[in-house]
Design a protein around this motif. Structure first.
Motif, PDB file in Angstrom:
ATOM      1  N   ILE A   3       0.711  -1.142   0.087  1.00 28.33           N
ATOM      2  CA  ILE A   3       0.060  -0.219   0.557  1.00 28.33           C
ATOM      3  C   ILE A   3       1.208   0.807   0.053  1.00 28.33           C
ATOM      4  CG2 ILE A   3      -0.353   0.349   2.478  1.00 28.33           C
ATOM      5  CD1 ILE A   3      -3.323   0.942   1.974  1.00 28.33           C
ATOM      6  N   ALA A   4       1.855   1.163   0.817  1.00 33.20           N
ATOM      7  CA  ALA A   4       3.476   2.420   0.906  1.00 33.20           C
ATOM      8  C   ALA A   4       3.210   2.624  -0.577  1.00 33.20           C
ATOM      9  CB  ALA A   4       4.551   2.000   2.190  1.00 33.20           C
ATOM     10  N   ASP A   5       3.978   1.502  -1.285  1.00 33.29           N
ATOM     11  CA  ASP A   5       4.786   2.141  -2.665  1.00 33.29           C
ATOM     12  C   ASP A   5       3.113   2.585  -3.829  1.00 33.29           C
ATOM     13  OD1 ASP A   5       7.037   0.949  -1.327  1.00 33.29           O
ATOM     14  OD2 ASP A   5       6.850  -0.948  -2.735  1.00 33.29           O
ATOM     15  N   VAL A   6       2.442   2.427  -3.462  1.00 32.75           N
ATOM     16  CA  VAL A   6       1.419   1.994  -4.302  1.00 32.75           C
ATOM     17  C   VAL A   6       0.846   3.607  -3.953  1.00 32.75           C
ATOM     18  CG1 VAL A   6      -1.007   1.907  -4.756  1.00 32.75           C
ATOM     19  CG2 VAL A   6      -0.174   0.948  -4.883  1.00 32.75           C
ATOM     20  N   PHE A   7       0.439   4.490  -3.057  1.00 31.37           N
ATOM     21  CA  PHE A   7       0.088   5.412  -2.603  1.00 31.37           C
ATOM     22  C   PHE A   7       1.600   6.303  -3.339  1.00 31.37           C
ATOM     23  CE2 PHE A   7      -3.042   3.746  -0.696  1.00 31.37           C
ATOM     24  CZ  PHE A   7      -4.145   4.794  -0.775  1.00 31.37           C
ATOM     25  N   GLY A   8       2.100   5.628  -3.209  1.00 30.23           N
ATOM     26  CA  GLY A   8       3.599   6.842  -3.676  1.00 30.23           C
ATOM     27  C   GLY A   8       3.538   6.914  -4.838  1.00 30.23           C
ATOM     28  N   ALA A   9       3.641   6.760  -5.422  1.00 25.21           N
ATOM     29  CA  ALA A   9       3.451   6.302  -7.153  1.00 25.21           C
ATOM     30  C   ALA A   9       2.577   6.727  -7.437  1.00 25.21           C
ATOM     31  CB  ALA A   9       3.439   4.793  -7.556  1.00 25.21           C
ATOM     32  N   PHE A  10       1.367   7.191  -6.518  1.00 25.80           N
ATOM     33  CA  PHE A  10       0.164   7.251  -7.187  1.00 25.80           C
ATOM     34  C   PHE A  10       0.551   9.476  -6.362  1.00 25.80           C
ATOM     35  CE2 PHE A  10      -3.516   9.773  -4.347  1.00 25.80           C
ATOM     36  CZ  PHE A  10      -4.955   9.123  -5.696  1.00 25.80           C
ATOM     37  N   PHE A  11       0.969   9.832  -6.176  1.00 21.86           N
ATOM     38  CA  PHE A  11       1.090  10.577  -5.813  1.00 21.86           C
ATOM     39  C   PHE A  11       2.106  11.712  -6.591  1.00 21.86           C
ATOM     40  CE2 PHE A  11      -0.144  10.390  -1.829  1.00 21.86           C
ATOM     41  CZ  PHE A  11      -0.318  11.492  -1.145  1.00 21.86           C
ATOM     42  N   VAL A  12       2.171  11.318  -8.130  1.00 21.85           N
ATOM     43  CA  VAL A  12       1.958  12.255  -8.864  1.00 21.85           C
ATOM     44  C   VAL A  12       1.117  13.172  -8.903  1.00 21.85           C
ATOM     45  CG1 VAL A  12       3.862  10.404 -10.477  1.00 21.85           C
ATOM     46  CG2 VAL A  12       1.293  10.835 -10.899  1.00 21.85           C
ATOM     47  N   GLY A  13      -0.446  12.313  -8.348  1.00 23.05           N
ATOM     48  CA  GLY A  13      -1.436  13.351  -8.685  1.00 23.05           C
ATOM     49  C   GLY A  13      -1.620  14.996  -8.423  1.00 23.05           C
ATOM     50  N   PRO A  14      -1.233  16.020  -6.978  1.00 14.71           N
ATOM     51  CA  PRO A  14      -1.042  16.874  -6.806  1.00 14.71           C
ATOM     52  C   PRO A  14      -0.247  17.349  -8.113  1.00 14.71           C
ATOM     53  CG  PRO A  14      -0.286  15.631  -4.706  1.00 14.71           C
ATOM     54  CD  PRO A  14      -0.410  14.391  -6.255  1.00 14.71           C
ATOM     55  N   ILE A  15       0.619  16.928  -8.726  1.00 12.59           N
ATOM     56  CA  ILE A  15       1.696  17.578  -9.847  1.00 12.59           C
ATOM     57  C   ILE A  15       0.653  17.751 -10.520  1.00 12.59           C
ATOM     58  CG2 ILE A  15       3.616  17.404 -10.967  1.00 12.59           C
ATOM     59  CD1 ILE A  15       4.443  17.832  -7.956  1.00 12.59           C
TER      60      ILE A  15
ATOM     61  N   ALA B 214      -1.761   8.950   5.773  1.00 13.19           N
ATOM     62  CA  ALA B 214      -2.933   8.453   6.238  1.00 13.19           C
ATOM     63  C   ALA B 214      -2.395   6.726   5.701  1.00 13.19           C
ATOM     64  CB  ALA B 214      -4.349   8.635   5.818  1.00 13.19           C
ATOM     65  N   ALA B 215      -2.054   6.625   4.418  1.00  9.78           N
ATOM     66  CA  ALA B 215      -2.121   5.449   4.223  1.00  9.78           C
ATOM     67  C   ALA B 215      -0.989   4.062   4.955  1.00  9.78           C
ATOM     68  CB  ALA B 215      -1.082   5.497   2.898  1.00  9.78           C
ATOM     69  N   THR B 216       0.684   5.368   5.537  1.00 11.73           N
ATOM     70  CA  THR B 216       1.387   4.672   6.109  1.00 11.73           C
ATOM     71  C   THR B 216       0.898   3.968   7.214  1.00 11.73           C
ATOM     72  OG1 THR B 216       2.665   6.021   4.972  1.00 11.73           O
ATOM     73  CG2 THR B 216       3.532   5.322   7.356  1.00 11.73           C
TER      74      THR B 216
ATOM     75  N   LEU C 200      -1.614  -0.523  10.760  1.00 14.39           N
ATOM     76  CA  LEU C 200      -2.382  -1.320  11.375  1.00 14.39           C
ATOM     77  C   LEU C 200      -3.327  -2.886  11.288  1.00 14.39           C
ATOM     78  CD1 LEU C 200      -4.393   2.396  13.109  1.00 14.39           C
ATOM     79  CD2 LEU C 200      -2.356   0.354  13.501  1.00 14.39           C
ATOM     80  N   ALA C 201      -3.410  -1.911   9.170  1.00 13.48           N
ATOM     81  CA  ALA C 201      -4.096  -3.383   8.616  1.00 13.48           C
ATOM     82  C   ALA C 201      -3.196  -3.784   7.869  1.00 13.48           C
ATOM     83  CB  ALA C 201      -5.101  -2.716   7.760  1.00 13.48           C
ATOM     84  N   PHE C 202      -1.850  -4.034   7.985  1.00 15.53           N
ATOM     85  CA  PHE C 202      -1.522  -5.008   7.148  1.00 15.53           C
ATOM     86  C   PHE C 202      -0.461  -5.555   8.045  1.00 15.53           C
ATOM     87  CE2 PHE C 202      -3.807  -2.740   3.835  1.00 15.53           C
ATOM     88  CZ  PHE C 202      -4.712  -4.411   3.870  1.00 15.53           C
ATOM     89  N   GLY C 203       0.277  -4.578   9.453  1.00 14.08           N
ATOM     90  CA  GLY C 203       1.367  -4.445   9.713  1.00 14.08           C
ATOM     91  C   GLY C 203       2.647  -3.492   9.189  1.00 14.08           C
ATOM     92  N   ASP C 204       2.896  -3.201   8.165  1.00 14.34           N
ATOM     93  CA  ASP C 204       3.789  -2.393   7.273  1.00 14.34           C
ATOM     94  C   ASP C 204       3.914  -1.278   7.798  1.00 14.34           C
ATOM     95  OD1 ASP C 204       3.925  -4.864   5.757  1.00 14.34           O
ATOM     96  OD2 ASP C 204       2.219  -3.433   4.222  1.00 14.34           O
ATOM     97  N   TRP C 205       5.528  -0.981   8.212  1.00 20.77           N
ATOM     98  CA  TRP C 205       6.021   0.166   9.402  1.00 20.77           C
ATOM     99  C   TRP C 205       7.339   0.658   8.529  1.00 20.77           C
ATOM    100  CZ3 TRP C 205       3.622   4.353  11.470  1.00 20.77           C
ATOM    101  CH2 TRP C 205       4.079   5.085  12.593  1.00 20.77           C
ATOM    102  N   PRO C 206       7.394   1.874   8.069  1.00 18.05           N
ATOM    103  CA  PRO C 206       8.209   2.661   6.590  1.00 18.05           C
ATOM    104  C   PRO C 206       9.146   3.033   7.742  1.00 18.05           C
ATOM    105  CG  PRO C 206       6.865   4.361   7.728  1.00 18.05           C
ATOM    106  CD  PRO C 206       5.781   3.351   7.569  1.00 18.05           C
TER     107      PRO C 206
END
Length: 289
Positions: A100-112, A252-254, A259-265
């Motif tokens: 999920i973190a990688d997906v939202f990272g790539a997704f953040f071309v959106g604000p640009i 929020a994604a992080t 909380l949902a998948f146990g992934d912490w940066p």
């Protein structure tokens, strides 16, 4: 040449209190969507169900009148609906195979994308300082993903989702002064339900267990509430002000990913989050001026 009048402090904080919860709601909806794909549901079915369930619940509350029905077929409304459909279908497809973190990272071309389109198409006023802060926020995103763009087909869908979403943000700002927020929300839900119905029918539904139903309701509710708050915010603030605040979606994604998948940066990702937060706060300070 006289300076533009300052944006009222109350409007700035109202924007903050609408956009940030909107981002958390949208991410919560996508987190439930990822859980659904892990439980065996196809991303296209999840996307359709999310639109259809939200439309069914909110239609009686939308205030949709008989006079407004022809407006649902207006090309601008259909275009905006198609953009959000493309964004949600793409990000759910990406979430089905990627963290999920990688997906939202790539997704953040959106604000640009939103920032550039608002300047080019809506002729919104931009400044070098605000542009620099947006770039700073994107640099924080790169620290989070380190960078992971193009790693696979799923990440390609994540980038595509960001392009769709940035265009959707601009379209929302474009139409916000012409339509009620509740009309904009119900129109995108109805358009999405119709456009995705053939795809959902083609892939079929999973076994509808209580867990599936609960996740579908959570996904639909999170997406609907988030987009409603976003539509409200765009009535009082330009896309160039909203764009930096959208970076809170990554925070929020992080948190929800942990909380949902146990992934912490790791430490580098946490540094990136701090950079993103700093960029958003400084952008708000500029907006107050």
């Amino acid at each position: 040449m006289p300076k533009a009048p300052p944006l009222a402090i109350t409007h700035v904080w109202m924007t903050l209190f609408m956009v940030v919860p909107a981002m958390f709601c949208i991410v919560a909806g996508d987190t439930a969507g990822k859980a659904l794909t892990q439980a065996g549901a196809h991303p296209f079915f999840v996307a359709w169900a999310r639109f259809a369930m939200a439309a069914l619940v909110l239609l009686p509350l939308s205030g949709l009148s008989r006079d407004e029905l022809p407006k649902l077929l207006g090309w601008r409304i259909l275009l905006r609906g198609a953009l959000v459909v493309g964004g949600i279908a793409s990000i759910l497809t990406a979430l089905s195979t990627e963290p999920i973190a990688d997906v939202f990272g790539a997704f953040f071309v959106g604000p640009i994308i939103s920032y550039i389109l608002a300047a080019l198409l809506l002729k919104e006023h931009v400044t070098p300082a605000r542009s620099l802060l947006l770039v700073l926020g994107f640099a924080g995103v790169l620290l989070v993903v380190k960078p992971g763009f193009g790693a696979g087909l799923g990440m390609g869908f994540a980038v595509l989702a960001g392009v769709f979403y940035g265009s959707f943000l601009t379209a929302t700002r474009w139409l916000a002064g012409h339509f009620r927020p509740r009309f904009l929300l119900i129109s995108q839900l109805l358009v999405g339900s119709v456009l995705l119905a053939p795809l959902a029918l083609a892939v079929g539904a999973p076994a509808m267990t209580p867990q599936i139903w609960l996740l579908l309701i959570g996904s639909a509710a999170g997406s609907a509430m988030g987009n409603f708050l976003l539509a409200m915010a765009t009535r009082s603030a330009p896309a160039s002000v909203i764009a930096p605040l959208v970076y809170t979606q990554l925070i929020a994604a992080t948190l929800l990913g942990y909380l949902a998948f146990g992934d912490w940066p790791d430490a580098l990702s946490l540094t990136g989050l701090a950079v993103i937060l700093t960029s958003g706060l400084l952008s708000l300070r500029l907006a107050r001026r």
